[in-house]
Every structure is written in structure tokens, then in C-alpha cells.
Design a protein around this motif. Structure first.
Motif, short mmCIF file in Angstrom:
data_model
loop_
_atom_site.label_atom_id
_atom_site.label_comp_id
_atom_site.label_asym_id
_atom_site.label_seq_id
_atom_site.Cartn_x
_atom_site.Cartn_y
_atom_site.Cartn_z
N LEU A 1 11.73 41.38 -39.63
CA LEU A 1 13.03 41.04 -40.19
C LEU A 1 13.77 40.04 -39.32
CD1 LEU A 1 14.10 44.61 -41.36
CD2 LEU A 1 13.27 42.73 -42.79
N LYS A 2 13.61 40.17 -38.02
CA LYS A 2 14.22 39.21 -37.09
C LYS A 2 13.64 37.81 -37.33
CE LYS A 2 15.18 38.69 -32.12
NZ LYS A 2 14.34 37.56 -31.69
N GLY A 3 12.33 37.76 -37.59
CA GLY A 3 11.70 36.48 -37.90
C GLY A 3 12.25 35.86 -39.17
N ILE A 4 12.55 36.71 -40.17
CA ILE A 4 13.14 36.20 -41.41
C ILE A 4 14.52 35.63 -41.16
CG2 ILE A 4 14.05 36.91 -43.66
CD1 ILE A 4 11.72 38.94 -43.78
N VAL A 5 15.36 36.35 -40.40
CA VAL A 5 16.71 35.86 -40.10
C VAL A 5 16.64 34.56 -39.30
CG1 VAL A 5 18.91 36.40 -39.02
CG2 VAL A 5 17.64 38.20 -40.17
N GLU A 6 15.69 34.47 -38.37
CA GLU A 6 15.56 33.25 -37.58
C GLU A 6 15.01 32.10 -38.41
OE1 GLU A 6 13.26 34.48 -34.21
OE2 GLU A 6 15.02 35.20 -33.11
N SER A 7 14.32 32.40 -39.51
CA SER A 7 13.90 31.34 -40.42
C SER A 7 15.07 30.85 -41.27
CB SER A 7 12.77 31.84 -41.34
OG SER A 7 11.59 32.05 -40.60
N ILE A 8 16.05 31.72 -41.48
CA ILE A 8 17.27 31.29 -42.16
C ILE A 8 18.06 30.35 -41.25
CG2 ILE A 8 19.48 32.06 -43.12
CD1 ILE A 8 18.06 34.70 -43.88
N TYR A 9 18.24 30.76 -39.99
CA TYR A 9 18.93 29.90 -39.02
C TYR A 9 18.63 30.42 -37.62
CZ TYR A 9 22.65 27.67 -36.31
OH TYR A 9 23.36 26.96 -35.36
N LYS B 1 25.68 31.21 -42.69
CA LYS B 1 25.96 31.56 -44.08
C LYS B 1 25.54 30.44 -45.03
CE LYS B 1 30.29 32.58 -43.20
NZ LYS B 1 31.72 33.00 -43.42
N ARG B 2 25.75 29.19 -44.64
CA ARG B 2 25.34 28.07 -45.48
C ARG B 2 23.81 28.02 -45.59
NH1 ARG B 2 29.08 22.73 -44.46
NH2 ARG B 2 31.12 23.74 -44.66
N SER B 3 23.14 28.30 -44.48
CA SER B 3 21.68 28.28 -44.49
C SER B 3 21.13 29.37 -45.40
CB SER B 3 21.14 28.47 -43.06
OG SER B 3 21.56 27.42 -42.21
N LEU B 4 21.80 30.53 -45.42
CA LEU B 4 21.38 31.61 -46.30
C LEU B 4 21.55 31.19 -47.76
CD1 LEU B 4 20.53 34.49 -46.95
CD2 LEU B 4 22.88 35.22 -46.52
#
Length: 238
Positions: free
Chosen positions: A38-46, A122-125
Motif C-alpha cells: 500500500l505504501k508503494g501505491i501511495v508513493e506511485s500517486i506522489y 491530492k491533485r495527483s490522486l
């Protein structure tokens, strides 16, 4: 929560590999995502070296179902091996996370603009992430979108406790701990009514050293500041 985001992530398949199954070349997924996945997913968002992403909780929306697939792993030395991989089918999760400034990156103090990092996150999401999103492994393509955590009906609502046994929590890297080594963290999670509340990485008591490692160095010469990124983004919108 300060500097927080809430989002849904979903796809056709997921593979959160249990490392014990890698020895024979045939991968078996955990039944739920790990903190590190999940941390990898968030870091792929930003992601920026200035900040550290912290996963607070995950909510399993769909029933846990698995599917076996026969695959041919790439063998660079030649060969034509057939292996069985066990994937999660139709996975869908809600995730709650936030960021803090990385205390082990003093060279990035010039970039500690909390409000601008949060706005970019938030914009990246909203844009679906700055990098490809996947669930565990790259062949499991996924998608992210903002959500309000806990509102949508889930399969495990009022289900009770499910003890998941000993699992990998995540990986400690030198730039996140200040120690010149890579470590693996283990823990024993319990899913309550479909929700797993993650303990913080520093709260894990089962930690094993994997290898010695030096952190990569960043500074203003090789990293854009949040000010520059936000100004660039706003320029594209005009």
C-alpha cells in the motif's frame, strides 16, 4: 488527520506475494495487502524524498477470492518453465494514509512545504497517480480514485475478527531509519469487520536484517522543490 488522503484502489487481480512461496518459483498471494504494498501505491500517486508516506488503515471491500494461473516466468539463462501463481481476484480496497517529513533527510529541509506537498498529493490522486499503479506486482494493473473511507458497503462489514497470522509488514530502508541496512518487518494483523489498522513501522518488534545498504543522496540540484512542482502544475492548467 493532518496531511491525509483517502482513496479506493482496485483492479482485476492482485499478487501480494508471500515470500515463503518464492523458494520453489511458484508464488502464492497473501489474502490481504501488506503495509509495504500500500505504501508503494501511495508513493506511485506522489513521492518525494522530503516526505515519508504512512499507511493508517485499509478496508477490504470485496470478498477474498483466489484464482490459479499457469505462467511462464522469464528465464534469462534460457528454459521454458511453467509455474503456478495464485492471485487475488477482483480486489478492491479503501486506504487511509498521510505523510510526515523525513527526519533522516536533513538535506531536504529546503523542500518542507507542508501545504504545497499536500495539494500536489491530492491533485495527483485526482489524476490517477503520477506513476503506474499496480497491486503487488506489475502485471496486476490497478486504478485509484478519491473516496470517503468507510461509506461504501463492504463484504466484511459486521463480519467480526479474522486473524491473519504472521505476515510481512514492510521493508526498512536506510533513508527511513538512519541505519545503513535494509530490514524486513513482520507482524500479526487482525482484520476487524474488514478493516486492518496498521501499526507504525517503528512499532514492529519482529525485525530482521537483510543486507547492508547506503541511502541515495538528494539535494536541490537533483530534486524539484514543491514550490517548483506546484507552479509547473498550475502553469499547465492555464
Amino acid at each position: 488527520m493532518r496531511n491525509a488522503i483517502e482513496f479506493k484502489v482496485y483492479g482485476d487481480y492482485a499478487l501480494f506475494t508471500d515470500p515463503l512461496t518464492k523458494l520453489g518459483g511458484e508464488k502464492l498471494t497473501y489474502s490481504v495487502p501488506t503495509y509495504q504494498a500500500l505504501k508503494g501505491i501511495v508513493e506511485s500517486i506522489y513521492w518525494k524524498p522530503t516526505i515519508m508516506m504512512v499507511i493508517d488503515k485499509v478496508r477490504v471491500l470485496h470478498a477474498i477470492r483466489m484464482e490459479f494461473k499457469g505462467v511462464r516466468p522469464i528465464e534469462y539463462g534460457g528454459g521454458n518453465t511453467l509455474a503456478n501463481y495464485t492471485y487475488l481476484k477482483d480486489p478492491c480496497y479503501e486506504v487511509q494514509a498521510h505523510f510526515v517529513f523525513n527526519p533522516h533527510r536533513p538535506e531536504m529541509e529546503y523542500d518542507r512545504n507542508e501545504n504545497k506537498h499536500h495539494n500536489i498529493l491530492k491533485r495527483s490522486l485526482l489524476a490517477g497517480g503520477r506513476r503506474d499503479i499496480f497491486l503487488g506486482t506489475r502485471e496486476c494493473q490497478a486504478y485509484v480514485e478519491p473516496c470517503e473511507f468507510g461509506i461504501e458497503a463492504g463484504f466484511y462489514d459486521n463480519y467480526g475478527d479474522i486473524h491473519l497470522g504472521n505476515m510481512v509488514h514492510g521493508i526498512n530502508y536506510p533513508d527511513e531509519t538512519g541505519r545503513d541496512q535494509m530490514e524486513v518487518r513482520l507482524w500479526n494483523p487482525v482484520m476487524k469487520d474488514g478493516v486492518i489498522d496498521f501499526i507504525r513501522p517503528e512499532e514492529c518488534t519482529q525485525v530482521r536484517t537483510i543486507a547492508n545498504m547506503q541511502p541515495k543522496r538528494f539535494n536541490e540540484n537533483n530534486v524539484q522543490s514543491a514550490d517548483e512542482l506546484l507552479a509547473q502544475w498550475e502553469g499547465w492548467g492555464n
